[in-house]
Structure formats: C-alpha cells, structure tokens
Design an enzyme around this catalytic site. Structure first.
Site, mmCIF file in Angstrom:
data_model
loop_
_atom_site.group_PDB
_atom_site.id
_atom_site.type_symbol
_atom_site.label_atom_id
_atom_site.label_comp_id
_atom_site.label_asym_id
_atom_site.label_seq_id
_atom_site.Cartn_x
_atom_site.Cartn_y
_atom_site.Cartn_z
ATOM 1 N N HIS A 239 2.029 -3.725 2.142
ATOM 2 C CA HIS A 239 3.476 -3.640 2.348
ATOM 3 C C HIS A 239 4.154 -4.999 2.443
ATOM 4 O O HIS A 239 5.386 -5.073 2.398
ATOM 5 C CB HIS A 239 3.787 -2.850 3.621
ATOM 6 C CG HIS A 239 3.355 -1.420 3.578
ATOM 7 N ND1 HIS A 239 3.705 -0.567 2.558
ATOM 8 C CD2 HIS A 239 2.593 -0.689 4.435
ATOM 9 C CE1 HIS A 239 3.187 0.628 2.787
ATOM 10 N NE2 HIS A 239 2.498 0.583 3.914
ATOM 11 N N ASP B 291 -4.067 4.753 -0.220
ATOM 12 C CA ASP B 291 -3.502 4.847 1.119
ATOM 13 C C ASP B 291 -2.429 5.941 1.145
ATOM 14 O O ASP B 291 -1.773 6.198 0.140
ATOM 15 C CB ASP B 291 -2.875 3.495 1.469
ATOM 16 C CG ASP B 291 -2.556 3.323 2.927
ATOM 17 O OD1 ASP B 291 -1.595 3.948 3.396
ATOM 18 O OD2 ASP B 291 -3.239 2.546 3.611
ATOM 19 N N HIS C 102 0.364 5.719 2.410
ATOM 20 C CA HIS C 102 1.659 5.067 2.212
ATOM 21 C C HIS C 102 1.683 4.350 0.862
ATOM 22 O O HIS C 102 0.699 3.745 0.449
ATOM 23 C CB HIS C 102 1.914 4.046 3.324
ATOM 24 C CG HIS C 102 1.960 4.643 4.697
ATOM 25 N ND1 HIS C 102 0.825 4.879 5.443
ATOM 26 C CD2 HIS C 102 3.002 5.056 5.456
ATOM 27 C CE1 HIS C 102 1.165 5.417 6.614
ATOM 28 N NE2 HIS C 102 2.484 5.529 6.638
ATOM 29 N N ASP D 119 -5.697 6.778 5.906
ATOM 30 C CA ASP D 119 -4.720 7.533 6.681
ATOM 31 C C ASP D 119 -4.298 8.829 5.988
ATOM 32 O O ASP D 119 -3.445 9.554 6.499
ATOM 33 C CB ASP D 119 -3.497 6.678 7.021
ATOM 34 C CG ASP D 119 -2.974 5.880 5.848
ATOM 35 O OD1 ASP D 119 -3.532 5.991 4.745
ATOM 36 O OD2 ASP D 119 -2.009 5.116 6.029
#
Length: 383
Positions: free
Chosen positions: A135, A170, A172, A259
């Site tokens: 990120h 991931d 995200h 996650d």
C-alpha cells in the site's frame, strides 16, 4: 544452487512494534520461523536461511520521494511522537514508532535480497516473510506500509532488463504496486482481493487496466464478501495462470497475504489455507524464478500456519495436517484452540456463494473479452 530455496529472516524483526492496540503484530514473523523450524523444514540442504539486510538508502530513492524519506527518518528518531498527515505518518493506521524507518528498511532490504537470491544465486524461490507492504506510495505511508518493498525490488529487476509478473493474493488490493507500474508493459500486475466498493483501499476494480503503454497490464479480480476457496481457485485458474503464460515474464514476484482466511479479524472473505496452498503450488509449477513476499494477516497463528505450509511447498516437503503437541501447547497460550496445521475444507453459505459466483462471472467475462486478445489468449484455455 538452482534447486535451493531461501528464507529471508532476522531476529531483529522482534525489536519493533506498531503498538499494543495496533492490529499489525510483528510476533507473526517469529511464530512463522519457529513453526517452520519445529517441523524440520529447514533441515534439507537446499533450504537456507538468509539474514535479512537493511535496504541501502540509494535503493529507496529509486522510487520514494527524498523529502518523504527524510521525514520518515527524522520522525523515526524523534524522542516525542510526530505526525505529518500529508505523508500519511502518525495516524492510527500508520503510527510513528521508535525505529520505524529502520523497520521499513529491513522489510525492503529483505525483498531486495530475495530478488538477488533468485537472479544472482540461482535460487528457485526466495521468501521474504517480512515483505509485501503493497500500500505504500511514492511519498505517502498507507495501510500499515511505509516503504513499498515490492516496487523497489521490481525496479531493481527492470534495471537488469528483466520482465516481471507481480501477483498479489492479499485480501486488500495491491494499490501501491499497481500505481507504480500503471504506465508500463514491463510489469504485469495481477491482484485478487476483496472488492473495493466498501473496503480499503477502495480501489482495484476490473476497469483499472493500465494506461498508455501499460494498457492491459494491470489486472484486478475483486471478490464479493464471503467468497470462498472455490471462487478464489476459479479466478486463479481462469485469469492468473493464462496471463502468466501469455506474458512470459523472466521473474515472478508474489505477495502472499493471508488475510483472505475466513478467521481473519479484518476481512470478509472465507478462504482456507487450502486456497493459499493451491496458489503456492501453482506459482511453483510455473518454473519461473520466484520472489515470494509476505503481506497481510491479522491473526498471528493463521499467518504462521499458512506461511509454514507455503514454505513446505517451496521446499518440496510434505507436512502433516496436524501440529505437534508441543506446538499446540504454545499456540493455545495465544488463543488458538485447535491442533490443525491445515484448515478443514469449508465453503461459504449457498446464498453467499451464489452472489459471489455471479459477481465473479461478470468480472471474468470482462477480463477475458478485453485483455485476453492482447496476450493471444482464448477464453477457457488453461495452461
């Protein structure tokens, strides 16, 4: 050395903390290493542990803004708490803690070392568990990420004239990596993640296909909440594998955030360790030099169990479904009440699955129609 696999690790990881109340716990790295060692997965001669170095500051400047790095370094050494919200520093999400700059250099250095291992030392795969901070932006911290190790390492590979495929599983969206390479065809970025409709970082939609020379080289498959292993494996088989085959990269870089597991406290996907193992076996099966990175995962035991399974695949070692008794006793102290190393198979509720499947079919049809012709691929073909 071409048959070796390198685990990038350092006991220094344990010397840092985002804070007691922060969901990102560095304990997950020590747990992963200890479980790998406990299961004998470092015993074979081809499995090596490599000390994680700090990234040279000049390497960071290949991507990150000099003023941002200066501020991060200054705040890291400050005796009192500091904040600069322009740079995303000092909020609840991205706290400034003692040594945060050195911590970030460690993660980035580990990924640079993993890339060096597969290019210079001819490793089949190198795994930096403390990497995958996807990120971070050029001049802004975001999503627990201060330096974008994947971008810095990929740039080092591009300097060698190599083409790179980056695959991010991931939960995200890998927004920082996509942003860095949105205009180039020298990096193919693929991200499988929970939809950004109402989920951080609110990006990663199928229409984000790249720009200029990079059009068609930015691929996103957003999943509905409650998508499970079957949804994940369909997307992987129909999009990831054909595009890797069509693109023909020199190096594969993957972000292996876990996650997406159904028991993760921050996400709404319903995958099990089986989905991550499927991805890892598929990555290994490409035969490409493989730089593997960690990533998200906010249940420490989930992270340790899943990355241990991934390392076993990298090392070519079979492991049991259940944990040794001495490990079970330690993990119970952390709240893990099971003795399972692998999750038992589990599917989403039929109503949730039906919605996730309908959503997936729309995205796959769009990508197969718009992107596959650019790579000479026919929808439905699987390598």
């Amino acid at each position: 050395m071409k048959d070796s696999c390198a685990l990038i690790y350092s006991s220094r990881f344990s010397g840092f903390s985002y804070g007691e109340e922060h969901p990102f716990k560095v304990l997950r790295y020590r747990l992963t290493y200890d479980l790998i060692r406990e299961l004998g997965l470092l015993a074979p001669p081809e499995a090596r542990v490599v000390e994680c170095p700090r990234a040279p500051e000049e390497a960071l400047l290949s991507y990150h803004d000099a003023d941002y790095l200066k501020t991060l370094k200054e705040f890291s050494r400050a005796a009192t708490p500091r904040a600069n919200f322009l740079y995303g520093l000092g909020d609840v999400e991205n706290p400034v803690f003692p040594g945060v700059y050195e911590w970030s250099r460690l993660g980035c250095g580990g990924t640079l070392e993993a890339a060096r291992q597969v290019v210079e030392e001819n490793c089949r795969v190198a795994f930096n568990v403390a990497g995958g901070y996807h990120h971070a932006h050029r001049a802004k911290a975001s999503g627990f990420s201060y330096l974008n190790d994947a971008v810095v390492a990929i740039l080092s590979l591009l300097e060698r004239g190599l083409r790179v495929a980056y695959v991010d599983i991931d939960a995200h969206h890998g927004d920082g990596v996509q942003e860095a390479f949105y205009d180039t065809d020298q990096v193919l970025t693929i991200s499988l993640h929970e939809t950004g409709d109402d989920f951080f970082p609110q990006t990663g939609f199928t229409h984000e296909l790249g720009r200029n020379a990079g059009y068609g080289y930015s691929i996103n498959v957003p999943f509905s909440a409650h998508a499970d292993d079957l949804i994940f494996e369909q997307a992987f088989r129909r999009i990831v594998l054909p595009l890797i085959e069509g693109y023909r990269p020199d190096v594969l870089v993957t972000q292996l955030g876990v996650d997406s597991l159904r028991t993760d406290p921050l996400t709404r996907l319903e995958c099990t360790t089986g989905a991550i193992e499927y991805a890892a076996r598929s990555f290994a099966g490409t035969g490409l030099p493989w730089v593997a990175l960690g990533g998200g995962g906010y249940d420490e035991v989930n992270v340790a169990r899943t990355w241990t399974l991934v390392w076993a695949i990298m090392a070519g070692i079979e492991v049991p479904d259940r944990l040794p008794g001495r490990v079970v006793r330690r993990l119970k102290e952390l709240g893990y009440a099971s003795d399972l190393l692998r999750d038992e198979p589990r599917l989403a509720h039929p109503d949730d699955f039906a919605r996730a499947q309908a959503n997936l079919e729309q995205h796959l049809a769009f990508l197969e129609r718009r992107v596959f012709p650019l790579f000479g691929l026919t929808p439905g073909e699987t390598p």
